[in-house]
Design a protein around this motif. Structure first.
Motif, PDB file in Angstrom:
ATOM      1  N   SER A  74     -26.643  45.966  50.652  1.00 51.26           N
ATOM      2  CA  SER A  74     -25.750  45.529  51.734  1.00 51.26           C
ATOM      3  C   SER A  74     -24.416  46.263  51.685  1.00 51.26           C
ATOM      4  CB  SER A  74     -25.531  44.018  51.675  1.00 51.26           C
ATOM      5  OG  SER A  74     -24.797  43.646  50.528  1.00 51.26           O
ATOM      6  N   THR A  90     -22.215  41.922  60.472  1.00 52.13           N
ATOM      7  CA  THR A  90     -22.398  40.544  60.023  1.00 52.13           C
ATOM      8  C   THR A  90     -23.599  40.366  59.112  1.00 52.13           C
ATOM      9  OG1 THR A  90     -21.372  39.774  62.065  1.00 52.13           O
ATOM     10  CG2 THR A  90     -22.595  38.151  60.788  1.00 52.13           C
ATOM     11  N   LEU A  91     -24.775  40.851  59.521  1.00 53.19           N
ATOM     12  CA  LEU A  91     -25.978  40.648  58.716  1.00 53.19           C
ATOM     13  C   LEU A  91     -25.843  41.305  57.343  1.00 53.19           C
ATOM     14  CD1 LEU A  91     -28.801  39.488  58.490  1.00 53.19           C
ATOM     15  CD2 LEU A  91     -29.676  41.598  59.499  1.00 53.19           C
ATOM     16  N   ILE A  94     -23.543  39.242  55.207  1.00 53.57           N
ATOM     17  CA  ILE A  94     -24.149  37.991  54.740  1.00 53.57           C
ATOM     18  C   ILE A  94     -25.038  38.241  53.523  1.00 53.57           C
ATOM     19  CG2 ILE A  94     -25.847  36.220  55.359  1.00 53.57           C
ATOM     20  CD1 ILE A  94     -24.700  36.354  58.220  1.00 53.57           C
ATOM     21  N   THR A  96     -24.647  40.301  51.069  1.00 56.21           N
ATOM     22  CA  THR A  96     -23.927  40.591  49.829  1.00 56.21           C
ATOM     23  C   THR A  96     -23.872  39.375  48.903  1.00 56.21           C
ATOM     24  OG1 THR A  96     -22.618  42.231  51.036  1.00 56.21           O
ATOM     25  CG2 THR A  96     -21.835  41.605  48.848  1.00 56.21           C
ATOM     26  N   VAL A  98     -25.741  36.731  48.966  1.00 56.90           N
ATOM     27  CA  VAL A  98     -27.116  36.344  48.634  1.00 56.90           C
ATOM     28  C   VAL A  98     -27.612  37.198  47.466  1.00 56.90           C
ATOM     29  CG1 VAL A  98     -29.502  36.243  49.475  1.00 56.90           C
ATOM     30  CG2 VAL A  98     -27.622  35.518  50.968  1.00 56.90           C
TER      31      VAL A  98
END
Length: 119
Positions: A74, A90-91, A94, A96, A98
């Motif tokens: 990411s 955004t995706l 997000i 990172t 996780v």
């Protein structure tokens, strides 16, 4: 994974600095650093798995791999999106944390795996 982290680190040191801001290079270098650290964690798990056979060791290695893919990947994606001047981050952003959770789980599973070894 080790060879890839060395190649990416060399790319960051020599080419990426010409392409983007120092802040973006720092993001990329964080990904490279964490990838390289967890290559050693994977080697450690591999060597220990020869002596310690349990599901926790397998889960540990799998979590380290997922952490590299999600956390480091990411950060590499965020760097590519920054270079492309894309606002669709955004995706990747997000993923990172996780990936960071997978790293944490990998270390916890490694601890459990070693502590539950056959004595």
């Amino acid at each position: 994974m080790g060879a890839l982290s060395v190649a990416l680190g060399a790319f960051a040191a020599h080419k990426l600095r010409e392409m983007t801001s120092p802040e973006t290079v720092a993001i990329f270098e964080t990904g490279v650093r964490y990838q390289f650290y967890h290559v050693f964690a994977l080697l450690f798990v591999a060597f220990l798995s020869d002596k310690i056979h349990n599901k926790w060791m397998i889960w540990s290695g799998n979590c380290f791999i997922m952490g590299i893919v999600l956390f480091c990947g990411s950060l590499y994606a965020l760097t590519a999106l920054a270079i492309a001047e894309s606002t669709h981050r955004t995706l990747a952003g997000i993923m990172t944390p996780v990936g960071g959770v997978f790293f944490i789980l990998g270390w916890l599973f490694l601890y459990v795996g070693v502590s539950k070894r056959d004595r």
